[in-house]
Motif scaffolding. Structure first.
Motif, PDB file in Angstrom:
ATOM      1  N   ILE A  64       0.439  -8.634  -8.555  1.00  9.40           N
ATOM      2  CA  ILE A  64      -0.010  -9.311  -7.343  1.00  9.40           C
ATOM      3  C   ILE A  64      -0.564  -8.271  -6.386  1.00  9.40           C
ATOM      4  N   THR A  65      -1.518  -8.684  -5.571  1.00  9.54           N
ATOM      5  CA  THR A  65      -2.077  -7.836  -4.530  1.00  9.54           C
ATOM      6  C   THR A  65      -1.753  -8.485  -3.198  1.00  9.54           C
ATOM      7  N   VAL A  66      -1.087  -7.742  -2.333  1.00  9.25           N
ATOM      8  CA  VAL A  66      -0.623  -8.296  -1.057  1.00  9.25           C
ATOM      9  C   VAL A  66      -1.087  -7.413   0.089  1.00  9.25           C
ATOM     10  N   ASP A  67      -1.071  -8.008   1.294  1.00 10.65           N
ATOM     11  CA  ASP A  67      -1.335  -7.208   2.486  1.00 10.65           C
ATOM     12  C   ASP A  67      -0.004  -6.815   3.123  1.00 10.65           C
ATOM     13  N   THR A  68      -0.065  -6.132   4.249  1.00 15.06           N
ATOM     14  CA  THR A  68       1.157  -5.635   4.883  1.00 15.06           C
ATOM     15  C   THR A  68       2.049  -6.768   5.371  1.00 15.06           C
ATOM     16  N   ASP A  69       1.477  -7.948   5.571  1.00 18.01           N
ATOM     17  CA  ASP A  69       2.255  -9.118   5.972  1.00 18.01           C
ATOM     18  C   ASP A  69       2.774  -9.904   4.771  1.00 18.01           C
ATOM     19  N   LEU A  70       2.609  -9.340   3.567  1.00 16.50           N
ATOM     20  CA  LEU A  70       3.118  -9.920   2.319  1.00 16.50           C
ATOM     21  C   LEU A  70       2.416 -11.207   1.918  1.00 16.50           C
ATOM     22  N   LEU A  71       1.194 -11.377   2.379  1.00 15.93           N
ATOM     23  CA  LEU A  71       0.358 -12.490   1.932  1.00 15.93           C
ATOM     24  C   LEU A  71      -0.319 -12.082   0.626  1.00 15.93           C
ATOM     25  N   ILE A  72      -0.253 -12.948  -0.386  1.00 11.18           N
ATOM     26  CA  ILE A  72      -0.801 -12.635  -1.704  1.00 11.18           C
ATOM     27  C   ILE A  72      -2.301 -12.925  -1.725  1.00 11.18           C
ATOM     28  N   HIS A  73      -3.083 -11.882  -1.981  1.00 11.64           N
ATOM     29  CA  HIS A  73      -4.536 -11.997  -2.032  1.00 11.64           C
ATOM     30  C   HIS A  73      -5.058 -12.179  -3.459  1.00 11.64           C
ATOM     31  N   ASP A  74      -4.323 -11.691  -4.441  1.00 13.05           N
ATOM     32  CA  ASP A  74      -4.745 -11.820  -5.834  1.00 13.05           C
ATOM     33  C   ASP A  74      -3.498 -11.826  -6.704  1.00 13.05           C
ATOM     34  N   GLY A  99      -2.464 -16.928  -1.910  1.00 10.84           N
ATOM     35  CA  GLY A  99      -2.314 -17.701  -0.686  1.00 10.84           C
ATOM     36  C   GLY A  99      -0.877 -17.891  -0.249  1.00 10.84           C
ATOM     37  N   LEU A 100       0.085 -17.631  -1.152  1.00  5.13           N
ATOM     38  CA  LEU A 100       1.493 -17.702  -0.775  1.00  5.13           C
ATOM     39  C   LEU A 100       1.883 -16.425  -0.046  1.00  5.13           C
ATOM     40  N   ARG A 101       2.935 -16.520   0.749  1.00  9.17           N
ATOM     41  CA  ARG A 101       3.462 -15.362   1.456  1.00  9.17           C
ATOM     42  C   ARG A 101       4.891 -15.104   0.992  1.00  9.17           C
ATOM     43  N   ILE A 102       5.176 -13.878   0.635  1.00  7.04           N
ATOM     44  CA  ILE A 102       6.529 -13.512   0.217  1.00  7.04           C
ATOM     45  C   ILE A 102       7.422 -13.484   1.445  1.00  7.04           C
ATOM     46  N   GLY A 103       8.495 -14.227   1.388  1.00  5.25           N
ATOM     47  CA  GLY A 103       9.413 -14.322   2.515  1.00  5.25           C
ATOM     48  C   GLY A 103      10.269 -15.560   2.349  1.00  5.25           C
ATOM     49  N   LYS A 104      10.780 -16.068   3.444  1.00  6.70           N
ATOM     50  CA  LYS A 104      11.618 -17.254   3.409  1.00  6.70           C
ATOM     51  C   LYS A 104      10.858 -18.420   2.785  1.00  6.70           C
ATOM     52  N   GLY A 105      11.469 -19.067   1.807  1.00  9.50           N
ATOM     53  CA  GLY A 105      10.858 -20.209   1.144  1.00  9.50           C
ATOM     54  C   GLY A 105      10.031 -19.858  -0.072  1.00  9.50           C
ATOM     55  N   PHE A 106       9.845 -18.557  -0.338  1.00  9.20           N
ATOM     56  CA  PHE A 106       8.997 -18.164  -1.462  1.00  9.20           C
ATOM     57  C   PHE A 106       9.580 -18.652  -2.790  1.00  9.20           C
TER      58      PHE A 106
END
Length: 203
Positions: A64-74, A99-106
């Motif tokens: 997975i490719t994520v940004d610093t806010d843990l949003l998945i870009h790829d 499009g998912l974000r790693i965190g609560k509810g993931f």
């Protein structure tokens, strides 16, 4: 401390999971995970004829490719080895992680997308350590950003384990503003926080 000596036994199976985090030059982060299952003995298999001792029964990858806010870009998944030839057919479905974000509810979102016939059991099992590896990889950068932008925001990592309990010595040292334990004795010297320059051993 190692485990105590075991009873006499015979090695039959090894499952290996490896997760690795990478900082990319474009400011994003790649997190990769692989799972392999290997037997110490050969056995027949309908689709593969025979799976030999030491040959992977399962061999799966996810990146997975994520940004610093843990949003998945790829997101991409690959099945190199499976007990059935059709196992790899479901791998493209894991692009739905985008499009998912790693965190609560993931975890709940992952179950909704990939439970049962909608996913691969072993690829789904990789997503939890993949998520925690992403968090641990990016945490120092996230913490530096948090301290720079809003030092009064309580870090989400607090009270997530024994070492990071708010009344404990680690929080007293690293996040003194959120420490809830007893006041230090007069004359006690508390070390400077280390997160901003490399992180604690708890990352």
């Amino acid at each position: 401390m190692p485990l105590p000596p075991p009873a006499p036994r015979k090695h039959l199976h090894t499952r290996s999971i490896t997760c690795t985090g990478y900082e990319r030059e474009d400011g994003l982060w790649d997190i990769e995970a692989t799972l392999t299952d290997v037997k110490t003995y050969s056995f027949p298999n309908h689709d593969r004829g025979e799976i030999k001792a030491g040959e992977p029964l399962h061999g799966m990858w996810i990146r997975i490719t994520v940004d610093t806010d843990l949003l998945i870009h790829d997101a991409i998944a690959v099945t190199d080895h499976g007990p059935f030839t059709i196992c790899g057919d479901i791998a493209p479905a894991y692009s739905r992680l985008i499009g998912l974000r790693i965190g609560k509810g993931f975890d709940k979102e992952v179950r909704t997308l990939f439970d049962g016939p909608h996913g691969c059991t072993h690829l789904r099992e990789l997503l939890r350590p993949l998520a925690t590896t992403a968090y641990q990889t990016i945490f120092p950068a996230r913490e530096r950003k948090r301290r720079k932008e809003a030092s009064d925001v309580r870090p989400g990592i607090l009270d997530t384990c024994y070492a990071l309990r708010t009344e404990g010595e680690v929080v007293q040292r690293e996040w003194p503003a959120f420490y809830t334990g007893p006041a230090p004795a007069v004359g006690t010297v508390i070390p400077e926080p280390s997160i901003a320059t490399g992180g604690t051993s708890g990352e």
